[in-house]
Design a protein around this motif. Structure first.
Motif, PDB file in Angstrom:
ATOM      1  N   THR A 255       0.838  -1.200   0.000  1.00  5.60           N
ATOM      2  CA  THR A 255       0.000   0.000   0.000  1.00  5.60           C
ATOM      3  C   THR A 255       0.871   1.248   0.000  1.00  5.60           C
ATOM      4  O   THR A 255       1.918   1.288   0.641  1.00  5.60           O
ATOM      5  CB  THR A 255      -0.919   0.013   1.238  1.00  5.60           C
ATOM      6  N   LEU A 256       0.416   2.273  -0.719  1.00  5.01           N
ATOM      7  CA  LEU A 256       1.100   3.567  -0.779  1.00  5.01           C
ATOM      8  C   LEU A 256       0.111   4.652  -0.398  1.00  5.01           C
ATOM      9  O   LEU A 256      -1.043   4.640  -0.856  1.00  5.01           O
ATOM     10  CB  LEU A 256       1.632   3.821  -2.190  1.00  5.01           C
ATOM     11  N   VAL A 257       0.541   5.577   0.437  1.00  3.00           N
ATOM     12  CA  VAL A 257      -0.287   6.726   0.808  1.00  3.00           C
ATOM     13  C   VAL A 257       0.359   7.995   0.267  1.00  3.00           C
ATOM     14  O   VAL A 257       1.576   8.172   0.353  1.00  3.00           O
ATOM     15  CB  VAL A 257      -0.452   6.835   2.340  1.00  3.00           C
ATOM     16  N   SER A 258      -0.466   8.868  -0.297  1.00  2.00           N
ATOM     17  CA  SER A 258       0.020  10.148  -0.833  1.00  2.00           C
ATOM     18  C   SER A 258      -0.713  11.306  -0.169  1.00  2.00           C
ATOM     19  O   SER A 258      -1.892  11.201   0.170  1.00  2.00           O
ATOM     20  CB  SER A 258      -0.199  10.203  -2.352  1.00  2.00           C
ATOM     21  N   GLY A 259       0.001  12.410   0.020  1.00  5.43           N
ATOM     22  CA  GLY A 259      -0.593  13.629   0.564  1.00  5.43           C
ATOM     23  C   GLY A 259      -0.401  14.768  -0.407  1.00  5.43           C
ATOM     24  O   GLY A 259       0.612  14.845  -1.101  1.00  5.43           O
TER      25      GLY A 259
END
Length: 481
Positions: A255-259
């Motif tokens: 999983t990758l989270v971006s802001g």
């Protein structure tokens, strides 16, 4: 009469007296344009005001360049017209590149425009005109050019090969006047093997914990997923409406989270590029994200000065308050269950990850804290800052161990090597430096970028170093020892 009043007002915008020389005009323009560049501001309202101001400044400069003084003033102030005599698109394109290398972005734009008129499919000219527009604060024009460049490049890639000669290759960022590397006692074992590109500034990179995948986030509003060893593009993730500022992988690399500046965080499935969830727990730009060791919690910070703790599916759980300005960076020390935060209030704070209580505040930087990193053994904290230094702290006691000085501008990012022996730093002086932790000695300087280096990261095996820059590139460095 009105023309004379108008031109006097134009001089006044640049802080000059009527009749100023060409050199005085150029010098004043460079200084005021640098001061009002939108990138110097964080708050959205300030950015909007800066964009309007930079437009007024550029219009004033353009008018003075085309202004023809009367005969009595010609000797003191003579403006030369740009010579556009080259008749082919490639020659005009090369002249545009030369002007851009020298920081003459307005003239570069004119040459690129002429090249595009002669060859409407010249995607390289669109791309570099967009970069020049971005340098001058013309964000809408820049975005339009980047979009056209991308569409034309994709169209040409799909088209069958033609017997005619191929379009000229754009110059590599290495040819755009990078600063000379500082002298070193020994040659660097780090060599740049791949250069990857976005259509605008690259703010952030993240390498998956399994060392297979690289992710990059850009002001072109996209995230790109690359194969780390080969540099092959696997996915382009679209969904954010504004600049992508930060990225973080889950410990299992799935999983990758971006802001983003659009105030949202997006959760992506790495293998497919599928958007899994969108969290909107901030009302202002998100500058930092990190995923907890159990992969269930996302911690995020931004311009609202708070740190938000959110469940990856259910949303907001806690709000940590303590900083008085933008929360620029976050890091977790799993060994001690400590959260580290760095802020534009010039401080670093440590928090108990379980109780969410503030443990201590570290003071020592005289400028924004831009990045924090924790050594593999969990004992040392490294911080980078606008004050051009890197500081090493004892995580347990909060005492300052050493200050590393050597960069000549803001230090944007720091990363420990997996063995904990070395530290890499990225700076607005366009260089990456490697340091020996125990001695504080500067080991090598890597200087292939042509603009600010925004991020740096080591692969888990320590053999690959990744850097990203405002020159729109990501570089993959390999160590040959």
């Amino acid at each position: 009469m009105s023309d004379r009043l108008d031109i006097n007002h134009v001089y006044d915008i640049l802080g000059l007296k009527p009749g100023a020389s060409v050199d005085e005009v150029k010098q004043a323009y460079r200084q005021i344009a640098k001061t009002w560049h939108p990138d110097c501001f964080i708050e959205p309202q300030q950015k909007l005001e800066a964009e309007e101001k930079i437009k007024e400044i550029n219009q004033a400069y353009a008018k003075l360049k085309s202004y023809q003084p009367d005969e009595t003033n010609k000797s003191a102030s003579t403006f030369t017209k740009i010579d556009l005599t080259p008749s082919n698109a490639e020659s005009l394109y090369k002249l545009g590149i030369e002007k851009a290398q020298r920081g003459k972005y307005t003239e570069a734009i004119e040459y690129f425009t002429q090249a595009i008129r002669l060859n409407t499919n010249y995607f390289e000219a669109y791309k570099y005109r967009g970069l020049a527009c971005s340098k001058l604060g013309y964000e809408n024009r820049a975005w339009s050019d980047f979009k056209n460049a991308k569409e034309l490049e994709l169209k040409q890639e799909k088209a069958p090969p033609k017997p005619t000669s191929p379009p000229p290759k754009p110059p590599t960022p290495e040819t755009i006047s990078p600063p000379p590397p500082e002298s070193q006692s020994q040659p660097s074992p780090w060599k740049c093997l791949h250069t990857l590109t976005h259509l605008n500034w690259v703010f952030t990179t993240a390498i998956s914990p399994d060392g297979q995948i690289l992710a990059s986030g850009s002001s072109d509003n996209t995230i790109k997923i690359w194969h780390l060893d080969t540099g092959k593009l696997l996915h382009t993730l679209t969904g954010h409406r504004k600049w992508v500022r930060c990225l973080a992988y889950s410990p299992n690399s799935q999983t990758l989270v971006s802001g983003s500046d659009d105030s949202s965080m997006m959760i992506w499935e790495v293998s497919t590029g599928k958007l899994l969830n969108t969290l909107k727990v901030h009302s202002t730009p998100v500058f930092s994200v990190i995923i907890s060791p159990d992969s269930q919690t996302i911690l995020s910070g931004g311009t609202d000065t708070t740190i938000k703790v959110s469940h990856i599916e259910m949303g907001l759980l806690h709000v940590l308050k303590g900083h008085s300005d933008l929360v620029h960076c976050l890091a977790i020390c799993p060994k001690q269950q400590i959260l580290i935060s760095g802020s534009a209030d010039n401080t670093i704070k440590t928090w108990n990850l379980k109780s969410k209580k503030l443990l201590q505040t570290l003071k020592g930087h005289s400028g924004w804290v831009t990045c924090v990193a924790i050594s593999p053994d969990g004992e040392i904290l490294a911080s980078s800052s606008y004050d051009q230094t890197i500081k090493l702290w004892n995580i347990n006691t909060g005492k300052l161990i050493n200050t590393l000085a050597g960069h000549h501008s803001y230090v944007w990012s720091v990363a420990f090597s997996p063995d904990g022996q070395n530290l890499a730093s990225a700076s607005a002086d366009c260089t990456i430096k490697l340091w020996h932790i125990s001695t504080g000695q500067q080991l090598y300087t890597l200087g292939n970028h042509s603009d600010w280096v925004n991020s740096v990261a080591f692969s888990p095996d320590g053999k690959t170093l990744v850097s990203s820059s405002r020159d729109m590139t990501i570089k993959l460095w390999r160590c040959d020892i």
